[in-house]
Design an enzyme around this catalytic site. Structure first.
Site, PDB file in Angstrom:
ATOM      1  N   GLU A 560      10.006  -5.417 -58.941  1.00  0.00           N
ATOM      2  CA  GLU A 560       9.783  -4.750 -60.220  1.00  0.00           C
ATOM      3  C   GLU A 560       8.935  -5.603 -61.157  1.00  0.00           C
ATOM      4  O   GLU A 560       8.114  -5.072 -61.916  1.00  0.00           O
ATOM      5  CB  GLU A 560      11.114  -4.404 -60.876  1.00  0.00           C
ATOM      6  CG  GLU A 560      11.979  -3.436 -60.075  1.00  0.00           C
ATOM      7  CD  GLU A 560      11.264  -2.144 -59.718  1.00  0.00           C
ATOM      8  OE1 GLU A 560      10.416  -1.693 -60.511  1.00  0.00           O
ATOM      9  OE2 GLU A 560      11.538  -1.593 -58.638  1.00  0.00           O
ATOM     10  N   HIS A 563       5.415  -4.951 -60.431  1.00  0.00           N
ATOM     11  CA  HIS A 563       4.907  -3.770 -61.126  1.00  0.00           C
ATOM     12  C   HIS A 563       4.554  -4.098 -62.571  1.00  0.00           C
ATOM     13  O   HIS A 563       3.503  -3.696 -63.077  1.00  0.00           O
ATOM     14  CB  HIS A 563       5.943  -2.646 -61.103  1.00  0.00           C
ATOM     15  CG  HIS A 563       6.067  -1.955 -59.780  1.00  0.00           C
ATOM     16  ND1 HIS A 563       4.995  -1.563 -59.029  1.00  0.00           N
ATOM     17  CD2 HIS A 563       7.170  -1.573 -59.070  1.00  0.00           C
ATOM     18  CE1 HIS A 563       5.408  -0.964 -57.920  1.00  0.00           C
ATOM     19  NE2 HIS A 563       6.737  -0.958 -57.923  1.00  0.00           N
TER      20      HIS A 563
END
EC number: 3.4.24.79
Length: 1624
Positions: A560, A563
């Protein structure tokens, strides 16, 4: 997939969530829901965000230079300026506001007739009328056609009409039959200076942008107009007589009477159009004295003359990301710098904050210290190899109210209890989606209602959550039982509600929140760096606490964070594309497709630790090898993933510089990401310029100041930070005002997006429209953080309903000022893919907000930006960044290498032949950035921009400038679809330029036609039949070659009517795509010459894929042979990526060959559109005929038949072609001899290959070859045929062509009455170019003396004679007692004018008698009048003599000329008594007679049904018999007359259904579609509805019946010719 190149490219909708959030499932699935944050309540019936959305440490991070592109003109400078640092002096420019400032040339110039060049420097505003005329040559005479001449302007090229606006050049010579329009190669860029040039040489039209040839056409030939019509021509500037006005600046303007070459145009552009007078230069303007040369139109205004300061920089700093990218970090040059320079990847420390929630007693934490510590260790270990380290901060929050509630990561709370089971909301603490995911029993709810107990079997939405008792904290533990989404005590929160409660600053740390998902499947959700929320309290990462810091799941957080730092999934290019036609599909590692990393091989989504096998969703990939399955950005488990690639590391470091500098303790400024550029040199100096720092800042950042919003010139640019609207908000928050705050982030303009504000967001779909009623409509209010005196306003309107044209959607914009004054800017023209820009230079006071008004309830607004004037007070105290120039060898100590606000440096300490390296350092305070990449320069040698192509340095072109968009980029690379020749390079857009060049033979249908490989022959369909035939989509459009202009489209919503002109699709299918029953559509094409097929070729305009669906459409193909046998070619996947679809035909060699005569195509999607079908066969080879040859025969390719074998080749006969010259290779016509046939002037080649295949060749000559005793082509030269002259060739004339219409023949013309011949020669000659000669005489339209008007006297003496010019007037005056119809009753006009019209007739004028009002109704039926109620009529009532004897006078009145009666009637003495009670009433009427039944008494009459109205109908006519065209008289009362009768008679009064209150609302209501309701206020006819498109309500209403256009006054029922004119 990008936004506009001149503004920040942010806001990609996540492929995972579709709403800007990247997520990672727990090895199971990706959640497709769009998660949007809710907003605070703003009171009833309104929707607003009244709190700031979070402080940003920096402005929305623009790409370097993108800010500048908003403000700075991109101009080429004079060559002389290359060696100097002084900016060029300001020049004059005209500013046109688009409100009637068009100018016409008043100078006595002979405008060019045969050839011309027009050149102009301009800067267009965003948002224009279409077309918007920059300049044009028009014809003002009434006896000529108005569409003649030429125009340069802006118009939309899309079928939808409000998108893809481009510069265009159109021309129609006076001899041509139609207009030719050529368009620029791309949409225009608002706010940027551009040099446009248009040339015509009598043969070719050309359009140039910034010196590059971008369009050309050879359709128009010959002179533009004849000397005879010279006086009719007028040159317009800034608009046309039809108010198609341009908005923007026009600087230099020049007109030549020759067609300038491209090299001359480039030279003119660089000298800014200033020439010493030349014979061929007719006009050059620098606006020193506008009134001397130009005059405004009648009742028009003059444009403002302003000074425009051309920017001194020569370097175009506007860097674009690739098609699939978003920001500067996706630009291939920028990311290459981060890949190649280790200094850009120096160690960086990043702060992150874990938000851990406890109960009020500091117990029961969301995650334990052990989890936090272990996860931090894993995080540090994963990133330590990549020079990124993490600084942990833990924020402990004690709140039982938050801790005891379920935090949902991916459930839209508005879906709970919506009667549909949503798996992402199916959780115990949501009551299993409010009961939607449970099969409910029906308990005795009424018995348990309000019993003071929370009954869980009633705790569902269907039972109002036990009547609210399960959400009462006095009755139950609401943290376990409250499932009502509307209750403040509910047991769950959306994660964005948690963020709004905590309001943690997202600009200093990466915030880590914890939330659950249904069934604990979702592991994490991240915010992209280009999202609006990235640095706000709504950003950060959301993780599942069940996996956080747990061995085997720690890589979820690493994934994450990837991202958040700009990394996509490694399978983006295969599994996250919209279709196999998606331009972002990755076929090989690339910086421009897929995950934008060229060191990650394409891979599909899978969770195994190894290369995947092929699957159904891999677009034809047969295998994937060396895939990065061990990458952190894959979906493999923790024991498999272990690394990032070097490209991924570079992207993360780039985004840490671009967006996240405020997350780092270091105050080091952002670097200049690209090497400085050489922009000029002399014998002893070199000039360098460089790009801004990558984060786009120009001033040092100071806490609490606006310096991070200031640009060069101390101009402050800010987006709206607070939005509100009186329109209600939808529960999901999509399309709410908050979406219009911040920078623009819509991914695909012109498509509806949840990232915008729309007034229709919360409108109940069952309510009757419109949501935005006239005259005001709906509005959005936007406020800006800093009030300022504005220079300009920019608004992104990204979607407009197709019901509105570009001018009707935004009907007003108001500026809100500090002084309390609202300034209205009026209606605006908008494009959905170009932002609207409005100049506000004249406002002069501080503006703090705006209101945008719209009548289109589907309109979508993405963002708004307010720009200050130069030297804004908010920027004056800001400290500019400094730049240091590093040179190797070093500069002398006394040379100033420290610069500020000046990205230019001149080095004069140079030696010829020496090599120098230059780097740039950014300085902020005491901190220095990393040095930029080095520019290597050898003094005295070449460089990119010197006009010489250095191929050894990788240059592909060099046009002597550092500007993008002109065919040769600033890095000397040839741009897409351009070809560059010569030195300095001259570039041209080759696709569609009419020249078929070798490199485009296989790719350009426009220039080369459909490509046929050597050795084959393509035969196009000669006839067609289809399954769904309709005049709107006829099957015959697929006959012949496909239209060259058509581009294949994928993922469409519906097909516009324009497609049916070029392609067939089943347009009769009207029901929605999703409700389409299984239907087979088919198309069968026939071919005139049966052949042995080698392949079938199918050209597509759409590939059948639907916007909201991932399904690929397939097509089934069969061949039909001459024996009507079918041969199946199988099932094939349609894709625009593989267009045309070429299906090879494999013949079974064990079976005989067959001739194919037809192709049958079938498919199941109504969104498949086919533009052409071809049958490919072998050229000069027929296996069927070959197999039939007998002994002693051989197959002749020339004859395509069997011939007797001969050892000696036969000679060909003498070649005889009339009207041609022959050039043969030899005097003998033996086998192999060649002759070139050239037709004489006025003749055209006709080539006949066989009896069926005939075509004309436009080329001047052709070569024929003698093959086995026969010429391989049959050639003839036929005379050019001009056809019957067009009726516009000589206006108001009829033609006679007894000699025919071919080359050299003549036609005569006669003027149609009442036109008069002006000139002596009334003959036209057919010329060699296929057009008729210019007429040497004209038919001048004149009106004869006007006919007498009854009851009127002619006042103009000259009008008694004949010969009146078109446009002249004659004045009349009505005789006493008569007046002009339509004038008011109080002031009846008697004088009027009639005008001589363009068809030679006079406008009608009439005088109608003056009339008096009818006498009071109580005298109805008692009086007689000599002439009704008209002037001079006498009305009388006969009374007995006793009336006169008692002095009451005669009962006589006269109608006077002023429309009043001379007196009034009185009731005669003998008229006594009262009326009987009204009877014969219809049953649905009621009567109220408060004054009784005496003479003169009135009774109110009404209908029992309040929705009906009382009317009068003739005898024997009932309500059922009323036709739609009848408009019965409404009646509200009856009166007792002196004759003791009720008037009107009650038996004639009926009740009819009243009109619904929705007239004029742009929806055709069947109940109102009748004369009684004014035909629904015009809503049922295209010509009268405001949107120009009839929308039935309800949608099932038949447009051919109840919702048909019935209004007899509408244009649809007017037979008069209503054609408009082109050219604006």
């Amino acid at each position: 997939m990008r936004l506009w190149s001149w503004v920040l490219r942010l806001g990609l909708l996540s492929a995972a969530l579709g709403c800007g959030l990247a997520e990672r499932p727990r090895r199971v699935r990706r959640d497709p829901r769009a998660v949007r944050p809710p907003r605070p309540a703003a009171g009833p019936a309104t929707c607003a965000t009244r709190a700031a959305r979070g402080r940003r440490a920096s402005p929305p991070p623009p790409p370097g230079g993108a800010w500048e592109a908003v403000r700075v003109p991109r101009r080429r400078q004079q060559r002389a300026a290359r060696g100097a640092e002084e900016p060029s002096p300001p020049s004059r420019a005209l500013y046109f506001s688009g409100r009637g400032e068009q100018l016409r040339l008043r100078a006595d110039l002979e405008l060019p007739r045969d050839a011309f060049t027009l050149q102009v420097w301009l800067r267009a505003e965003g948002g224009q009328k279409s077309p918007a005329v920059i300049t044009g040559l028009y014809d003002k005479c009434s006896y000529t056609s108005r569409d003649r001449g030429w125009v340069m302007g802006i118009h939309t090229t899309s079928d939808q009409g409000n998108r893809d606006p481009r510069y265009f050049f159109s021309l129609k010579t006076d001899r041509a039959r139609k207009v030719t329009t050529i368009d620029a190669h791309r949409s225009y860029l608002p706010g940027q200076w551009v040099h446009l040039a248009a040339t015509y040489d009598g043969r070719l039209m050309k359009l140039y942008m910034n010196g590059a040839q971008v369009a050309t056409s050879a359709e128009q030939v010959g002179g533009i107009f004849s000397p005879l019509t010279q006086k009719c021509k007028v040159l317009m500037l800034g608009g046309s007589a039809l108010n198609h006005n341009f908005r923007g600046h026009i600087e230099h303007f020049s007109l030549w009477k020759v067609a300038r070459t491209q090299r001359e145009i480039v030279s003119d552009m660089e000298t800014r159009g200033l020439h010493t007078p030349l014979p061929q230069l007719l006009l050059q303007e620098n606006w020193d004295n506008v009134k001397r040369t130009w005059s405004p139109m009648k009742d028009g205004n003059s444009p403002q003359v302003e000074f425009s300061n051309a920017h001194g920089f020569l370097l175009d700093t506007n860097l674009e990301p690739p098609l699939c990218g978003q920001t500067l970090c996706d630009n291939t040059e920028v990311i290459s710098s981060y890949n190649q320079l280790p200094s850009f990847r120096q160690p960086k420390v990043v702060r992150y904050r874990v938000v851990n929630i406890y109960d009020d007693h500091h117990e029961n934490p969301t995650v334990s210290w052990q989890q936090i510590d272990f996860q931090h260790q894993q995080l540090a270990e994963a990133f330590q190899h990549y020079n990124i380290s993490w600084e942990l901060e833990v924020l402990n929050i004690n709140s039982s109210s938050l801790r005891h509630r379920l935090i949902l990561a991916n459930c839209d709370i508005s879906k709970i209890g919506d009667e549909k089971c949503d798996p992402e909301c199916n959780h115990t603490l949501t009551g299993h989606d409010g009961g939607d995911c449970r099969q409910l029993r029906y308990p005795a709810f009424m018995k348990k209602q309000q019993n003071g107990v929370c009954d869980m079997d009633c705790n569902y939405e269907r039972f109002n959550f036990d009547g609210g008792e399960c959400c009462d904290p006095d009755i139950t533990d609401v943290t376990k039982t409250c499932f009502d989404p509307d209750s403040p005590h509910r047991a769950y929160l959306d994660v964005n509600e948690l963020k709004n409660i905590l309001r943690l600053d997202g600009s200093t740390h990466l915030n880590i929140f914890f939330a659950n998902s249904s069934e604990e499947e979702l592991a994490g959700v991240a915010t992209w760096p280009w999202d609006k929320e990235a640095l706000m309290h709504l950003g950060g990462i959301v993780l599942n606490p069940s996996f956080y810091g747990i061995p085997g799941h720690t890589h979820t957080m690493i994934h994450e964070i990837g991202h958040s730092l700009g990394l996509y999934h490694i399978f983006r290019g295969i599994s996250e594309i919209q279709s196999c036609s998606d331009p972002c599909m990755e076929t090989e590692p690339s910086f421009e497709t897929g995950d934008l990393c060229n060191d990650t091989n394409p891979a599909p989504k899978h969770k195994f630790c190894g290369d995947p096998g092929p699957g159904n969703d891999t677009c034809g990939f047969h295998g994937f090898f060396n895939t990065p399955y061990n990458n952190f950005m894959s979906y493999a488990d923790d024991d498999c993933t272990d690394s990032f690639t070097p490209n991924q590391v570079s992207r993360m470091h780039c985004y840490l510089d671009l967006v996240y500098q405020s997350w780092q303790p270091s105050r080091k400024p952002a670097p200049v990401a690209l090497a400085p550029q050489v922009v000029g040199h002399t014998m002893d100096s070199v000039m360098l310029e460089w790009f801004p720092p990558i984060d786009g800042h120009f001033f040092e950042r100071e806490l609490g100041s606006a310096c991070d919003l200031c640009l060069e010139g101390r101009i402050l640019v800010q987006y709206a930070f607070n939005a509100s609207s009186p329109m209600p908000c939808g529960p999901s928050g999509h399309w709410s005002p908050r979406e219009a705050e911040g920078h623009p982030d819509v991914e695909q303009p012109c498509k509806s997006s949840v990232r915008t504000w729309s007034p229709n967001s919360a409108v109940n779909p069952h309510t009757v429209p419109p949501a935005c009623p006239e005259p005001q409509g709906c509005y959005l209010e936007l406020e800006f953080r800093y009030p300022l005196v504005p220079e300009s306003l920019t608004i992104w309107v990204t979607f407009v309903s197709s019901d509105w044209d570009s001018s009707g959607a935004v009907n007003d914009i108001k500026l809100l000022t500090i002084s309390g004054k609202n300034i209205s800017l009026g209606p605006q023209n908008v494009f959905c893919d170009i932002p609207l820009t409005i100049r506000l230079r004249d406002v002069g006071e501080e503006v703090y907000g705006i209101q945008i008004y719209t009548l289109d309830e589907h309109l979508e607004i993405d963002a708004a930006m307010l720009t200050s004037t130069v030297d804004s007070p908010l920027c004056l105290q800001c400290k500019p960044l400094q730049y240091k120039v590093l040179r190797d060898p070093p500069l002398l100590e006394d040379v100033a290498s420290l610069l500020h606000l000046n990205r230019r440096f001149m080095d004069t300490d140079l030696k010829l032949g020496s090599v120098y390296q230059y780097r740039i350092i950014t300085i902020s305070g005491n901190e220095e950035s990393e040095p930029s990449p080095a520019a290597i320069y050898t003094h005295g040698s070449g460089y990119c921009g010197d006009g010489v192509i250095q191929k050894d340095q990788g240059e592909e072109c060099d046009d002597m400038n550092k500007v993008n968009g002109d065919g040769c980029s600033l890095f000397c690379k040839q741009e897409v679809s351009f070809n560059c020749i010569d030195e300095p390079s001259r570039c041209y857009f080759h696709d569609g330029d009419g020249m078929c060049e070798e490199f485009e033979q296989k790719t350009s249908i426009k220039d080369c036609g459909v490509y046929t490989p050597q050795g084959f022959l393509d035969q196009w369909a000669s006839n067609a039949s289809v399954s769904h035939q309709d005049q709107q989509c006829p099957g015959w459009v697929v006959i012949g070659q496909p239209a060259a202009s058509q581009v294949c489209r994928t993922k469409v919503i519906d097909l516009s009517e324009g497609i049916s002109q070029h392609a067939w699709y089943p347009c009769t299918i009207t029901y929605p795509y999703y409700h389409l029953p299984q239907t087979t559509f088919w198309l069968q094409t026939y071919f005139s010459q049966p052949m042995v097929a080698a392949a079938v070729i199918i050209h597509l305009v759409t590939d059948g894929t639907y916007y909201g669906d991932q399904k690929q459409e397939t097509i089934s193909v069969q061949l039909l042979d001459t024996k009507d046998q079918s041969h199946d070619l199988g099932l094939h996947v349609l894709s625009c990526r593989n267009n045309p679809l070429i299906i090879p035909v494999v013949h079974d060699l064990s079976q005989p060959f067959y001739h194919s005569q037809a192709v049958h195509v079938s498919f199941s999607s109504p969104l498949v559109a086919i533009s052409g079908v071809a049958l490919r066969s072998f050229d000069n080879f027929d296996p069927v005929t070959l197999s039939s040859c007998q002994r002693g025969e051989t197959y002749s390719p020339a004859e395509q038949s069997c011939v007797h074998f001969a050892c000696q080749a036969a000679d060909c006969p003498e070649l005889a072609v009339g009207n041609a010259s022959l050039n043969c290779s030899s005097n003998h016509h033996y086998h192999g001899a060649q002759c070139t046939v050239s037709c004489q002037t006025g003749y055209v080649l006709q080539i006949q290959r066989d009896d069926e295949l005939i075509k004309s060749q436009v080329g001047p000559s052709i070569t024929v070859t003698c093959t086995e005793g026969k010429w391989n082509k049959q050639v003839a030269c036929e005379p050019v045929d001009c056809g019957i002259p067009d009726h516009h060739h000589v206006y108001a004339a009829s033609f006679s062509c007894p000699e025919g219409t071919t080359f050299g023949r003549r036609c005569s013309f006669q003027c149609r009455h009442p036109a008069q011949l002006k000139g002596n020669n009334s003959f036209l000659t057919c010329m060699e170019d296929g057009l008729w000669s210019f007429p040497e005489a004209l038919c001048e339209l004149m009106c004869l003396a006007p006919p007498p008007v009854p009851n009127a006297d002619l006042q103009t003496a000259r009008c008694r004679e004949n010969k009146h010019k078109v446009g002249s007037f004659c004045k009349y005056k009505c005789k006493p007692g008569y007046h002009v119809p339509g004038s008011s009753r109080k002031s009846k006009k008697r004088a009027f004018k009639t005008q001589c019209t363009q068809d030679g007739s006079w406008q009608e004028g009439t005088c109608v008698p003056v009339t008096c009002d009818p006498p009071p109704p109580k005298f109805h039926g008692l009086y007689q009048c000599t002439n009704g109620f008209q002037f001079n009529s006498e009305c009388r009532i006969k009374c007995e003599d006793s009336d006169a004897s008692q002095g009451r006078g005669s009962n006589i009145i006269h109608c006077r000329k002023d429309g009043t009666w001379s007196g009034s009637f009185h009731v005669c003495r003998e008229m006594q008594g009262q009326c009987s009670a009204p009877n014969q009433l219809n049953s649905n009427l009621k009567l109220q007679c408060p004054d009784g039944y005496a003479i003169g008494s009135e009774c109110a009459i009404s209908c029992l049904d309040h929705n009906s109205e009382s009317i009068i109908l003739p005898v024997n006519l009932t309500v059922r018999d009323i036709p739609h065209w009848m408009n019965p008289t409404r009646v509200q009362r009856i009166v007792c007359t002196a004759g003791l009768q009720w008037y009107p008679h009650p038996a004639l009064i009926h009740c009819v259904k009243g009109c619904e209150p929705f007239m004029g609302d742009n929806y055709c209501d069947a109940i109102n579609n009748r004369a009684f309701c004014n035909y629904d206020g015009g809503d049922c006819c295209t010509s009268t509805v405001k949107t120009k498109k009839v929308t039935p309500f309800p949608m099932s209403c038949d447009l051919q019946n109840d919702c048909a256009c019935r209004d007899p006054e509408a244009q649809e029922h007017n037979r008069k010719d209503l054609r408009g004119y082109s050219h604006g």
